[in-house]
Write a protein that holds these residues in place. Structure first.
Motif, short mmCIF file in Angstrom:
data_model
loop_
_atom_site.label_atom_id
_atom_site.label_comp_id
_atom_site.label_asym_id
_atom_site.label_seq_id
_atom_site.Cartn_x
_atom_site.Cartn_y
_atom_site.Cartn_z
N LYS A 190 0.84 -1.19 0.00
CA LYS A 190 0.00 0.00 0.00
C LYS A 190 0.88 1.25 0.00
N GLY A 191 0.50 2.21 -0.83
CA GLY A 191 1.16 3.50 -0.79
C GLY A 191 2.30 3.69 -1.76
N VAL A 192 2.65 2.67 -2.55
CA VAL A 192 3.76 2.85 -3.49
C VAL A 192 3.33 3.58 -4.75
N GLY A 193 2.02 3.76 -4.94
CA GLY A 193 1.54 4.56 -6.07
C GLY A 193 1.08 3.77 -7.27
N LYS A 194 0.56 2.57 -7.06
CA LYS A 194 0.22 1.67 -8.17
C LYS A 194 -0.86 2.27 -9.09
#
Length: 362
Positions: free
Chosen positions: A108-112
């Motif tokens: 979560k949060g890596v910008g997928k």
């Protein structure tokens, strides 16, 4: 909605598309936009990336076209390459070949989702988004039924709309689905063929339709055990996607991302933002290991995403006038973006990590 102005100068020339009969056919099939080859270097996508891909012309007012963030920095070369190959394949494949989108996995949060939608938007390609819910049935993504005066009215859902329009669908959190419901979509993902049982109608998707998806787990397992609600999915669904794991960027890469989006931010401050984000990511790791700093382990329950990072830098700039009051503006701006929702003990941990990253001493 912000539109990529570089698309306005593109035109479709049939003589330049003799090698792509699918493109020629798309431009006479009744859709409300045109498809044409475009040099990616002219579309403000990524300075490191060159090549020819497809662009959709005339989609500025399309309801499923994402608005672009003109400052967004594309910094994942491997993902850029795969997106380009996937889009190009859809327009060059033989009619009988299966359609293929990309399953993007990663914490979560890596910008997928943001990375994919911004990339498609730069090329003028609409993308309909489905946020999958645990209780959803496959049919919910295709159509809905409403009883009106004793008659059943069928309303087109996201998959149906995108299939008829000839553009991609993005399924968010695909791993929370009940496995049998995803298997029920295999035919649509593979061939773009949708059958409506109530009417017997068969929809054959236009060229350009394909399914992308993202998830926090590894689709067939949750290796960390920290993604509540995810399910191990059927391998037959996995086989219908190209696969990509989006890793959390290093602090150096994160600092370059900040500098690319905000050139006026100093190198030192870009490094501080990145260092803070790296520590919070460790503190919120799904495996519960936390961030070990100066002999203490810090854990927080809420991750910090690139979306949060962008909002944080923007908010810092909005509150810049507080510097004259001797207020730490980045820490102050962190409140409405992140820390205000944390319990007191976690807020104290995050503020301690902030002080370390920004060199604040007592």
């Amino acid at each position: 909605m912000l539109y990529n102005d570089a698309l306005r100068g593109l035109t479709y020339d049939p003589s330049l598309h003799d090698d792509l009969p699918a493109v020629q056919a798309a431009n006479v099939d009744g859709r409300h936009y045109q498809v044409a080859k475009a040099d990616l270097s002219t579309l403000n996508i990524a300075p490191h990336f060159r090549g020819i891909s497809m662009a959709y012309i005339g989609t500025e007012d399309h309801p499923h076209l994402a608005g672009i963030n003109p400052k967004f920095h594309f910094d994942d070369l491997d993902l850029d390459r795969l997106i380009n190959v996937t889009i190009a394949r859809e327009w060059s494949r033989a009619d009988g070949d299966p359609r293929r989108g990309i399953l993007i996995m990663g914490d979560k949060g890596v910008g997928k989702t943001q990375y994919l939608r911004q990339r498609l938007a730069r090329q003028g390609i609409p993308s309909a988004v489905i946020s999958w819910r645990p209780e959803m049935d496959a049919v919910d993504a295709i159509y809905s039924k409403t009883l009106i005066g004793g008659d059943v009215s069928i309303e087109k859902g996201v998959l149906w709309q995108a299939a008829e329009g000839g553009y991609p669908v993005v399924i968010e959190e695909i791993d929370v689905a009940r496995p049998a419901q995803l298997v029920a979509l295999n035919e649509i993902i593979d061939t773009g063929t949708i059958t409506i049982p109530e009417t017997g109608e068969v929809i054959h998707a236009r060229r350009g339709f394909c399914v992308f998806a993202n998830c926090n787990s590894s689709f067939t397992e949750d290796r960390h055990g920290g993604f509540a609600g995810t399910r191990s999915q059927n391998i037959s669904v996995l086989d219908r996607f190209f696969k990509y794991t989006m890793e959390a960027p290093t602090d150096d890469a994160q600092a370059k991302f900040v500098k690319a989006m905000y050139p006026d931010v100093t190198d030192e401050d870009a490094g501080r933002y990145a260092a803070f984000m790296g520590m919070v990511r460790k503190a919120s790791s799904p495996d519960g290991s936390g961030a070990s700093v100066q002999g203490s382990v810090h854990r927080v329950s809420l991750g910090f995403s690139r979306r949060n990072l962008i909002d944080w830098v923007d908010m810092t700039r909005s509150f810049a006038y507080l510097e004259a009051q001797h207020i730490s503006v980045p820490k102050y701006a962190l409140g409405p973006i992140y820390t205000n929702v944390l319990p007191a003990n976690e807020r104290a941990s995050v503020e301690h990590l902030f002080d370390l990253a920004f060199g604040v001493t007592a």
